[in-house]
Motif scaffolding. Structure first.
Motif, PDB file in Angstrom:
ATOM      1  N   LYS A  47      41.380  35.211  30.212  1.00 36.32           N
ATOM      2  CA  LYS A  47      40.991  36.605  30.422  1.00 36.32           C
ATOM      3  C   LYS A  47      41.689  37.527  29.418  1.00 36.32           C
ATOM      4  O   LYS A  47      41.121  38.550  29.003  1.00 36.32           O
ATOM      5  CB  LYS A  47      41.309  37.027  31.858  1.00 36.32           C
ATOM      6  CG  LYS A  47      40.409  36.400  32.910  1.00 36.32           C
ATOM      7  CD  LYS A  47      40.737  36.898  34.300  1.00 36.32           C
ATOM      8  CE  LYS A  47      42.104  36.417  34.757  1.00 36.32           C
ATOM      9  NZ  LYS A  47      42.402  36.798  36.156  1.00 36.32           N
ATOM     10  N   ILE A 102      34.775  39.967  32.404  1.00 39.44           N
ATOM     11  CA  ILE A 102      35.906  40.454  33.196  1.00 39.44           C
ATOM     12  C   ILE A 102      35.370  41.285  34.349  1.00 39.44           C
ATOM     13  O   ILE A 102      34.792  42.356  34.145  1.00 39.44           O
ATOM     14  CB  ILE A 102      36.883  41.289  32.343  1.00 39.44           C
ATOM     15  CG1 ILE A 102      37.530  40.416  31.264  1.00 39.44           C
ATOM     16  CG2 ILE A 102      37.969  41.914  33.222  1.00 39.44           C
ATOM     17  CD1 ILE A 102      38.517  41.140  30.386  1.00 39.44           C
ATOM     18  N   ASP A 148      39.203  40.005  39.308  1.00 34.36           N
ATOM     19  CA  ASP A 148      40.293  39.501  38.479  1.00 34.36           C
ATOM     20  C   ASP A 148      41.607  40.252  38.643  1.00 34.36           C
ATOM     21  O   ASP A 148      42.658  39.750  38.233  1.00 34.36           O
ATOM     22  CB  ASP A 148      39.892  39.557  36.996  1.00 34.36           C
ATOM     23  CG  ASP A 148      38.708  38.645  36.690  1.00 34.36           C
ATOM     24  OD1 ASP A 148      38.570  37.622  37.384  1.00 34.36           O
ATOM     25  OD2 ASP A 148      37.934  38.965  35.765  1.00 34.36           O
TER      26      ASP A 148
END
Length: 400
Positions: free
Chosen positions: A3, A181, A186
């Motif tokens: 990420k 994302i 997340d």
């Protein structure tokens, strides 16, 4: 860290855009403005926006709660608008339209710059933030190098081409961020806005934060002064050609990029404060030694060492300022970080210019060394070691 690499596209696009802007917009201003000082002032517009808007926008993003998350809405609004005005800048028809497009582009970028930076600690555990900051700065630095290399070729073909390329990269980066994302999924710490404590700027200014912000200000005073006036120093004091002087400074930037990821690992392993102090001492020595360099080779070696030392400082400073606050104040602290760095960027070049006018170019690195000494004083007074408790036992991910 997957990420983090994906988030790095945001920094990649920001860095490319700023590098092209700083490299080529002065050429657009030059036919309209005869004063170099006035051109220099116009090129600091972004710092004034950062000074007044980014702390407020960072604080606002802390309080935002949408189905896209806290930070992503600012990117979804700011990045397309910035891309539009990046394209329009080389298509200006007068000084008024040029300045208008410049201001609107800077305004749009101010909307998403702090939230983009704040998203990194949002989605990254505290123990991995220094390494994550190294990764995103690596991508940002690579973007800057690419902008100077490919941008020069595109500019020769057509002055509008590099700006069009920057706009396309910005929109592509936004697609990557939105596609891969998912902030609601997340984010490490996620609490609804209505349940979050009210974040006040004044409440974040404890003793440790003030000392660290003062240190950040003074090392940026040194860095911004050298960055702005080194090429003139090389030309007028060292007797280098303009191209040789400019090329010498790329050694600083290149070794900063190469040492970005290792600096994050070192800060995570040994503590941010200790690594920052090592970098400040090292950069002080480099700045003090540069006036003694008698050959271009030695100058470039010192600048390469300086880039490594700057990585030790810069990669660890933002995670440090975030780590001494609460998870709900990340955007606010991001704004404070940009506030002091922007103050330095506004104050340092004209102040150093006045000193050089009075005492000559030989004073440049005396000024820069003095700034690093003041930074060392303030960072030494910080008691927090910036070391995550779990860092010593954490293993380095294989995909880093």
């Amino acid at each position: 860290m997957r990420k983090t690499w994906l988030l790095g596209f945001g920094f990649f696009s920001i860095s490319i855009t700023w590098s092209l802007y700083n490299a080529f917009v002065p050429f657009f201003l030059d036919p309209y403005l005869k004063s170099t000082a006035l051109i220099g002032f116009m090129m600091t517009i972004d710092n004034y926006f950062a000074l007044f808007l980014q702390p407020w926008i960072g604080n606002l993003s802390d309080k935002t709660n949408t189905r896209f998350g806290k930070r992503m809405p600012f990117m979804m609004i700011g990045m397309p608008i910035a891309a539009l005005f990046v394209i329009l800048i080389p298509l200006h028809t007068s000084l008024i339209t040029l300045v208008l497009f410049m201001m609107l582009m800077n305004l749009a970028m101010s909307v998403y710059r702090s939230p983009t930076v704040a998203l990194m600690p949002d989605i990254t555990p505290d123990s991995q933030r220094t390494r994550a900051n190294g990764i995103i700065n690596f991508m940002g630095g690579f973007g800057g190098i690419l902008a100077f290399g490919a941008g020069s070729i595109l500019y020769k073909a057509n002055p509008a081409f590099p700006f069009l390329a920057a706009a396309v990269i910005t929109l592509f980066s936004l697609f990557i961020l939105v596609r891969f994302i998912k902030e609601k999924r997340d984010v490490i710490v996620s609490s609804p806005a209505e349940r979050q404590p009210k974040i006040k700027l004044k409440g974040e200014l404890d003793r440790t934060t003030i000392l660290l912000l003062a240190a950040i200000f003074f090392w940026f005073v040194s860095y911004q002064g050298v960055e702005a006036l080194f090429t003139l120093y090389g030309k007028h004091y060292l007797g280098l050609s303009e191209s040789a002087s400019s090329f010498s400074l790329t050694f600083f930037s290149l070794f900063f990029v190469l040492f970005a990821i290792p600096s994050g690992w070192l800060g995570n392993r040994y503590g941010k404060r200790k690594i920052i102090i090592s970098g400040v001492i090292g950069l002080f020595v480099v700045f003090a030694a540069i006036p003694l360099a008698k050959t271009v080779l030695l100058l470039r070696i010192l600048l390469a060492l300086g880039g490594m030392c700057w990585a030790l400082i810069n990669i660890n400073s933002y995670p440090f300022i975030v780590s001494i606050g609460s998870e709900t104040s990340i955007g606010t602290r991001t704004g404070l970080y940009y506030l002091v760095s922007s103050l330095a960027a506004i104050a340092s070049p004209p102040l150093l210019g006045l000193i050089i006018d009075s005492f000559g170019y030989g004073s440049l690195f005396i000024y820069a060394s003095s700034g690093m000494l003041l930074a060392l004083l303030f960072i030494s007074l910080v008691k927090h070691d910036g070391k995550t408790a779990s860092a010593s036992t954490e293993q380095v991910p294989a995909n880093l």
